[in-house]
Design a protein around this motif. Sequence first.
Motif, short mmCIF file in Angstrom:
data_model
loop_
_atom_site.label_atom_id
_atom_site.label_comp_id
_atom_site.label_asym_id
_atom_site.label_seq_id
_atom_site.Cartn_x
_atom_site.Cartn_y
_atom_site.Cartn_z
N GLU A 142 0.82 -1.21 0.00
CA GLU A 142 0.00 0.00 0.00
C GLU A 142 0.85 1.26 0.00
O GLU A 142 0.48 2.27 -0.61
N ARG A 164 0.44 4.40 -2.64
CA ARG A 164 0.22 5.79 -2.22
C ARG A 164 1.32 6.69 -2.78
O ARG A 164 1.05 7.82 -3.18
N ARG A 186 1.19 10.30 -5.16
CA ARG A 186 1.50 11.39 -4.22
C ARG A 186 1.17 12.76 -4.78
O ARG A 186 0.85 13.68 -4.03
N GLU A 200 -2.69 13.69 -4.25
CA GLU A 200 -3.26 13.76 -2.89
C GLU A 200 -3.10 15.16 -2.30
O GLU A 200 -2.27 15.94 -2.75
#
Length: 278
Positions: A267, A271, A275, A278
């Motif tokens: 995970e 993510r 990046r 987000e």
Amino acid sequence: MCFYIPQPNEQIAPAVVRTVELFRERIQPYQLVWNDTGEGQAEPLDDVSWERSRRRILEAEPGEGGFLGLWGQTHRVADLLVDYRGLSPVPLPWPERKDDVCVLYLRLPTAYLEERGPEHVHALARELAAELPFSSGYVDFVLCSSSLHAVAALELVRSRYPGVHLTSSGATMHVGTRVEGVHWMNFLGQPVLGELGGVSGLRERLALPGISLQEMSGDRVLITLGAQPEVGEVEADQRLAPYRALARVLEPVLYRRKSMFGHRVPEDLLRWDRRFLE
């Protein structure tokens, strides 16, 4: 530098050979000195060795594919590398490899950028890319590691350097016709350029400071973010605003890791790949 080409080896081999020869010429006095014979052995890269490898790629029969592995003084990740993986046919007939495409991966040591400057690297990348019928490609400052050590590599950059691209230490073919992330230099061809509304659509959506678009022949485009690759130190994080803007535009065509050696992708890595979104 990495270029993804969704055409079989027999069609692109001359362009690949020209690109590698141009790369070797332009980077002098840096030299590639070892050649992978393809038989589990390496030999010194001289004129005779290069001619054998060159002919092996150019004369491969349909269905054979092609391979080229050249590197600098040692096998250390920081050294020069040329890694070409040519497939035939494209796409391959096996469901688990239906997204594989031909890949030409070229690596320069950081010292090269420091000595020649980003303008030189930018011009070199444009010259090399002009030879190739890519669907996508990129140039960036990268941290290389094997897939087995990707999470450990992430720990080295996550807290301070969001601009650094984590990549494998050689060519990976499974990106297909998607786009492998957001980079300093982003080369887009078909079909992804069409999916994004073409050059005119990109110009309208990316008319922002720090982003430049340059049309290329063959319905292709280069998107450059800033004057040099940014590692994105947290103290200067605002310089990554162009990366976030491009990420929002590219989101529909971004590549998403599916597995690592047949296992679920951690995970943390998923993510990291997102990046800038987000």
